[in-house]
Design a protein around this motif. Structure first.
Motif, mmCIF file in Angstrom:
data_model
loop_
_atom_site.group_PDB
_atom_site.id
_atom_site.type_symbol
_atom_site.label_atom_id
_atom_site.label_comp_id
_atom_site.label_asym_id
_atom_site.label_seq_id
_atom_site.Cartn_x
_atom_site.Cartn_y
_atom_site.Cartn_z
ATOM 1 N N ALA A 78 0.851 -1.192 0.000
ATOM 2 C CA ALA A 78 0.000 0.000 0.000
ATOM 3 C C ALA A 78 0.890 1.246 0.000
ATOM 4 C CB ALA A 78 -0.899 -0.018 1.230
ATOM 5 N N PRO A 79 0.351 2.365 -0.451
ATOM 6 C CA PRO A 79 1.171 3.593 -0.520
ATOM 7 C C PRO A 79 1.464 4.189 0.850
ATOM 8 C CG PRO A 79 -1.068 4.051 -1.202
ATOM 9 C CD PRO A 79 -0.979 2.573 -1.000
ATOM 10 N N PHE A 80 1.876 3.360 1.767
ATOM 11 C CA PHE A 80 2.162 3.783 3.126
ATOM 12 C C PHE A 80 3.369 4.715 3.188
ATOM 13 C CE2 PHE A 80 4.509 2.957 7.110
ATOM 14 C CZ PHE A 80 3.595 3.474 8.001
ATOM 15 N N LEU A 81 4.441 4.373 2.492
ATOM 16 C CA LEU A 81 5.667 5.181 2.538
ATOM 17 C C LEU A 81 5.454 6.571 1.948
ATOM 18 C CD1 LEU A 81 8.300 2.510 1.438
ATOM 19 C CD2 LEU A 81 7.849 3.345 3.751
ATOM 20 N N THR A 82 4.745 6.633 0.836
ATOM 21 C CA THR A 82 4.497 7.920 0.182
ATOM 22 C C THR A 82 3.627 8.817 1.055
ATOM 23 O OG1 THR A 82 4.624 6.801 -1.945
ATOM 24 C CG2 THR A 82 3.691 9.011 -1.949
ATOM 25 N N VAL A 83 2.606 8.251 1.655
ATOM 26 C CA VAL A 83 1.730 9.034 2.539
ATOM 27 C C VAL A 83 2.507 9.512 3.761
ATOM 28 C CG1 VAL A 83 -0.297 8.905 4.044
ATOM 29 C CG2 VAL A 83 -0.389 7.921 1.744
ATOM 30 N N LEU A 84 3.287 8.642 4.346
ATOM 31 C CA LEU A 84 4.082 9.003 5.511
ATOM 32 C C LEU A 84 5.087 10.106 5.174
ATOM 33 C CD1 LEU A 84 4.393 8.165 8.475
ATOM 34 C CD2 LEU A 84 6.214 6.634 7.742
ATOM 35 N N TYR A 85 5.757 9.978 4.038
ATOM 36 C CA TYR A 85 6.706 10.997 3.611
ATOM 37 C C TYR A 85 5.991 12.328 3.336
ATOM 38 C CZ TYR A 85 10.198 13.545 0.999
ATOM 39 O OH TYR A 85 11.054 14.517 0.577
ATOM 40 N N SER A 86 4.837 12.275 2.714
ATOM 41 C CA SER A 86 4.075 13.500 2.431
ATOM 42 C C SER A 86 3.695 14.225 3.714
ATOM 43 C CB SER A 86 2.818 13.172 1.631
ATOM 44 O OG SER A 86 3.165 12.635 0.387
ATOM 45 N N LEU A 87 3.292 13.483 4.723
ATOM 46 C CA LEU A 87 2.962 14.103 6.007
ATOM 47 C C LEU A 87 4.206 14.683 6.676
ATOM 48 C CD1 LEU A 87 0.388 11.560 7.445
ATOM 49 C CD2 LEU A 87 -0.058 13.875 6.621
ATOM 50 N N PHE A 88 5.316 13.972 6.570
ATOM 51 C CA PHE A 88 6.574 14.421 7.151
ATOM 52 C C PHE A 88 7.049 15.731 6.527
ATOM 53 C CE2 PHE A 88 11.262 14.371 6.597
ATOM 54 C CZ PHE A 88 11.640 14.566 7.918
ATOM 55 N N ILE A 89 6.838 15.893 5.236
ATOM 56 C CA ILE A 89 7.387 17.013 4.494
ATOM 57 C C ILE A 89 6.401 18.189 4.355
ATOM 58 C CG2 ILE A 89 6.817 16.534 2.079
ATOM 59 C CD1 ILE A 89 10.299 17.026 3.473
ATOM 60 N N LEU A 90 5.183 18.029 4.846
ATOM 61 C CA LEU A 90 4.148 19.057 4.687
ATOM 62 C C LEU A 90 4.561 20.400 5.291
ATOM 63 C CD1 LEU A 90 1.279 19.824 3.790
ATOM 64 C CD2 LEU A 90 0.496 19.064 6.031
ATOM 65 N N LEU A 91 4.939 20.415 6.550
ATOM 66 C CA LEU A 91 5.301 21.668 7.220
ATOM 67 C C LEU A 91 6.542 22.323 6.622
ATOM 68 C CD1 LEU A 91 3.344 22.420 9.535
ATOM 69 C CD2 LEU A 91 5.345 22.371 10.998
ATOM 70 N N PRO A 92 7.625 21.564 6.386
ATOM 71 C CA PRO A 92 8.787 22.215 5.755
ATOM 72 C C PRO A 92 8.466 22.784 4.367
ATOM 73 C CG PRO A 92 9.435 20.112 6.687
ATOM 74 C CD PRO A 92 7.944 20.201 6.799
ATOM 75 N N SER A 93 7.624 22.106 3.605
ATOM 76 C CA SER A 93 7.247 22.598 2.269
ATOM 77 C C SER A 93 6.478 23.900 2.375
ATOM 78 C CB SER A 93 6.395 21.566 1.538
ATOM 79 O OG SER A 93 7.113 20.396 1.327
ATOM 80 N N LEU A 94 5.553 23.939 3.301
ATOM 81 C CA LEU A 94 4.768 25.155 3.501
ATOM 82 C C LEU A 94 5.667 26.307 3.960
ATOM 83 C CD1 LEU A 94 1.918 26.315 3.444
ATOM 84 C CD2 LEU A 94 1.638 25.535 5.794
ATOM 85 N N ALA A 95 6.575 26.023 4.889
ATOM 86 C CA ALA A 95 7.463 27.066 5.413
ATOM 87 C C ALA A 95 8.381 27.628 4.327
ATOM 88 C CB ALA A 95 8.284 26.516 6.576
ATOM 89 N N VAL A 96 8.977 26.761 3.518
ATOM 90 C CA VAL A 96 9.889 27.258 2.483
ATOM 91 C C VAL A 96 9.114 28.010 1.394
ATOM 92 C CG1 VAL A 96 10.005 25.232 0.951
ATOM 93 C CG2 VAL A 96 12.007 26.706 1.216
#
Length: 117
Positions: free
Chosen positions: A47-65
């Motif tokens: 299942a796309p578990f890794l992609t979802v987990l990575y997307s959640l991990f990177i959400l705040l840094p992406s928004l900040a930059v």
């Protein structure tokens, strides 16, 4: 990779400015990591578990930059919300992130091009 790690270390830093190079190198490495994760997930039939987990991990840094990138062009970080408008908003945000830095200092800080690394 230094640009990517710099953004991750400043993951909740919504103040200041981010150069085009910092923003686009972060985006490039994000895309590469996402592609690799997708390939791994599809080749192993998980299942796309890794992609979802990575997307959640990177959400705040992406928004900040992105907010810091908008600050570098002299715009408020609230302009990031324009991406909520289908199609047009994403195009406008893309144009804003591609624009050059505002010359000299602005209300968000000094020009990061002038600061030595």
């Amino acid at each position: 990779m230094d640009w990517y790690l710099k953004v991750l270390k400043n993951y909740v830093g919504f103040e200041g400015r981010a150069r085009r190079k910092e923003y686009w190198m972060f985006v490039l490495i994000n895309v590469i990591i996402s592609i690799v994760l997708t390939i791994v997930e599809t080749s192993t039939d998980i299942a796309p578990f890794l992609t979802v987990l990575y997307s959640l991990f990177i959400l705040l840094p992406s928004l900040a930059v992105t907010v810091r990138r908008l600050h570098d062009t002299g715009r408020s970080g609230w302009w990031v919300l324009i991406s909520l408008i289908p199609l047009i908003g994403s195009i406008v945000l893309l144009v804003f992130t591609c624009l050059d830095s505002e010359e000299g200092d602005n209300q968000y800080g000094t020009n990061p091009k002038l600061v030595s690394h």
